[in-house]
Design an enzyme around this catalytic site. Structure first.
Site, PDB file in Angstrom:
ATOM      1  N   ARG A 182      60.009 -28.974  44.088  1.00  0.00           N
ATOM      2  CA  ARG A 182      59.639 -29.737  42.891  1.00  0.00           C
ATOM      3  C   ARG A 182      60.504 -31.177  42.709  1.00  0.00           C
ATOM      4  O   ARG A 182      61.648 -30.988  42.761  1.00  0.00           O
ATOM      5  CB  ARG A 182      59.944 -28.996  41.820  1.00  0.00           C
ATOM      6  CG  ARG A 182      59.618 -29.588  40.391  1.00  0.00           C
ATOM      7  CD  ARG A 182      58.141 -29.934  40.080  1.00  0.00           C
ATOM      8  NE  ARG A 182      58.036 -30.056  38.635  1.00  0.00           N
ATOM      9  CZ  ARG A 182      56.969 -30.394  38.232  1.00  0.00           C
ATOM     10  NH1 ARG A 182      55.884 -30.597  38.964  1.00  0.00           N
ATOM     11  NH2 ARG A 182      56.979 -30.935  36.822  1.00  0.00           N
ATOM     12  N   GLU A 230      69.358   8.455  36.505  1.00  0.00           N
ATOM     13  CA  GLU A 230      68.555   7.061  35.857  1.00  0.00           C
ATOM     14  C   GLU A 230      69.236   6.045  35.509  1.00  0.00           C
ATOM     15  O   GLU A 230      69.047   4.927  36.133  1.00  0.00           O
ATOM     16  CB  GLU A 230      67.755   7.518  34.494  1.00  0.00           C
ATOM     17  CG  GLU A 230      66.209   8.049  34.956  1.00  0.00           C
ATOM     18  CD  GLU A 230      65.497   7.861  33.585  1.00  0.00           C
ATOM     19  OE1 GLU A 230      64.517   8.413  33.573  1.00  0.00           O
ATOM     20  OE2 GLU A 230      66.100   7.011  32.756  1.00  0.00           O
ATOM     21  N   GLN A 245      72.445 -31.063  38.912  1.00  0.00           N
ATOM     22  CA  GLN A 245      73.516 -29.966  38.725  1.00  0.00           C
ATOM     23  C   GLN A 245      73.118 -28.940  37.708  1.00  0.00           C
ATOM     24  O   GLN A 245      73.372 -27.781  37.671  1.00  0.00           O
ATOM     25  CB  GLN A 245      74.610 -30.535  38.037  1.00  0.00           C
ATOM     26  CG  GLN A 245      75.573 -31.222  39.365  1.00  0.00           C
ATOM     27  CD  GLN A 245      77.118 -31.789  38.676  1.00  0.00           C
ATOM     28  OE1 GLN A 245      77.279 -32.066  37.711  1.00  0.00           O
ATOM     29  NE2 GLN A 245      77.906 -31.802  39.899  1.00  0.00           N
TER      30      GLN A 245
END
Lengths: 82, 381
Positions: free
Chosen positions: B270, B244, B281
């Site tokens: 955008r 797991e 930045q």
């Protein structure tokens, strides 16, 4: 170094409780918490590498790991059988 | 050292990505809000061979190696946005099917594995109890041997897939004085007298994956349903947890790539202050950090896969992978929400769901603190 001494040295390093600086042949390794579940995995790896044996799943049971003496005898039997 | 994948592996990845994107995301927002377990999608995954990937063909599996299986799970996470489904499948694969394959008798393998691979059965792993989580081996559920049966008594909690599952791998103590070496593992089928599944546990994320409590009250389990020998429960649990830890987050690496690609596209489109926000930045750095985390996570994942493929010890490596993948996934989800701004907080943009799902990765299969403990123990030598 014989089997029991090698195992004793390793078990002393492995002991979960650092205060456990001496392990006697009949000490209950599981009940006294010398080895926990992660420690058991490491112990099995150590035994296989150090003594050149391969442990079967069915052999990793309390009867073989209960004490230093049980474990030493088990390793001796396995080496003899190999 | 080889970092590439074969043509066949890449083809499989492409197939699974397309399948997951096209077949597994329909109505997800609604299904997630209503906490509906996607039984139909579970079956689609099984039909494609996901649940059977690493298991032998003669047991209904796909015969894939562990690296290929890991790649497939990553691809599934890339295409599928349903974190609950991904978690449920991975939990069954690594903590139910794998122990049956590794520790099961031929009869047990034949009885359960083909049907778990085919999707006919769903499996669940039952270790955690109300008073034992990280300290798993202090469990209180007992199994008393009586002739050809074991009588189980106790309560399990946080059982993944619980209300949907047909077969449960449950751990119980046969001798409390032997501590972790006094545990045994049992395959308990739904409908066994004395066994019942209790109410759903509400949670923050992974809403499509049911989580329940189990109650064992004088539940009689045939001795042939014990997995492995008596006293090997802890080893079976440890082994399943290593599987797991190693791979349950493979899908998250795929999800990290999907999320990163989405963030890059969004930041390019955008515009604020007259230019795409990726030109700022502070935004670009966030995206770069996501990229670096994803690449590092992938390397850790496939190093562990390589070790497991070669039957090498991977105790520390699996814990490192689990720790890094989970922490990285959470951080990248936080960064993605921040990058999308107010939209990232909305349900419509499907970013906040990733964040809610990601929090659980630091908890299940051993918390991040437990992973650090395991790594520390390995460093001790």
């Amino acid at each position: 170094m014989d089997i029991e001494s090698e195992l004793k040295t390793y078990l002393t390093q492995l002991a979960v409780d650092a205060a456990q600086d001496s392990i006697e042949p009949e000490d209950d390794l599981i009940g006294q918490g010398v080895i926990d579940s992660v420690g058991l995995i490491k112990l099995v790896e150590f035994v296989e590498q150090q003594f050149g044996i391969k442990l079967d799943d069915e052999e990793i049971v309390p009867e073989n790991f209960q004490s230093l003496r049980c474990l030493s005898e088990f390793v001796r039997r396995k080496k003899g059988a190999g | 050292m080889e970092f590439g994948f074969s043509e066949e592996q890449l083809e499989l990845r492409g197939t699974i990505r397309s399948f997951a994107r096209d077949e597994l995301n329909k109505d997800l927002v609604e299904r997630e809000q209503k906490s509906i377990f996607p039984r139909e999608n579970w079956q689609k995954c099984a039909d494609l061979g996901i649940q059977g990937l690493p298991f032998p063909v003669e047991l209904g599996g796909g015969g894939a190696d562990i690296v290929t299986t890991t790649l497939a799970m990553e691809a599934l996470g890339y295409g599928c946005k349903d974190g609950g489904l991904l978690f449920g499948i991975a939990a069954q694969l690594w903590s139910v099917q794998m122990p049956i394959w590794e520790f099961g008798s031929e009869a047990q393998q034949t009885r359960y594995l083909p049907r778990l691979c085919s999707g006919e059965l769903i499996g669940a792993h039952a270790m955690t109890e109300p008073d034992s989580g990280s300290d798993a081996f202090s469990l209180r559920t007992t199994a008393e041997k009586k002739a050809d049966r074991y009588v189980l008594n106790g309560v399990k909690t946080f059982v993944t897939n619980g209300s949907a599952a047909d077969v449960f791998l449950a751990f119980a103590s046969i001798d409390r004085s032997k501590k972790f070496m006094g545990l045994s593992a049992f395959l308990v089928e739904r409908g066994t007298p004395g066994f019942r599944v209790e109410g759903e546990i509400g949670k923050m994320g992974l809403q499509t994956c049911p989580m329940v409590e189990l109650v064992f009250e004088d539940c009689e389990v045939p001795a042939e349903n014990r997995l492995g020998v008596d006293g090997r429960g802890a080893a079976i649990f440890q082994s399943s947890m290593e599987w797991e830890r190693s791979f349950i987050l493979a899908a998250c690496v795929g999800a990290m790539e999907r999320q990163l690609n989405g963030c890059v596209e969004y930041a390019k489109q955008r515009r604020q202050y007259g230019k795409p926000i990726i030109k700022f930045q502070s935004v670009a750095n966030k995206i770069v950090d996501m990229k670096v985390r994803m690449e590092a996570a992938r390397l850790l994942l496939y190093k562990t896969a390589w070790l497991k493929s070669n039957d090498e010890p991977a105790t520390a490596e699996s814990a490192i992978a689990k720790l890094y993948l989970s922490e990285s996934w959470v951080q990248s989800c936080l960064d993605a929400v921040q990058l999308y701004g107010g939209y990232g907080y909305t349900t419509e943009f499907e970013i906040e769901r990733d964040l809610r799902d990601s929090i659980a990765t630091r908890l299940y299969s051993g918390t991040s603190e437990i992973q650090r403990n395991i790594i520390a123990r390995c460093l001790e030598g």
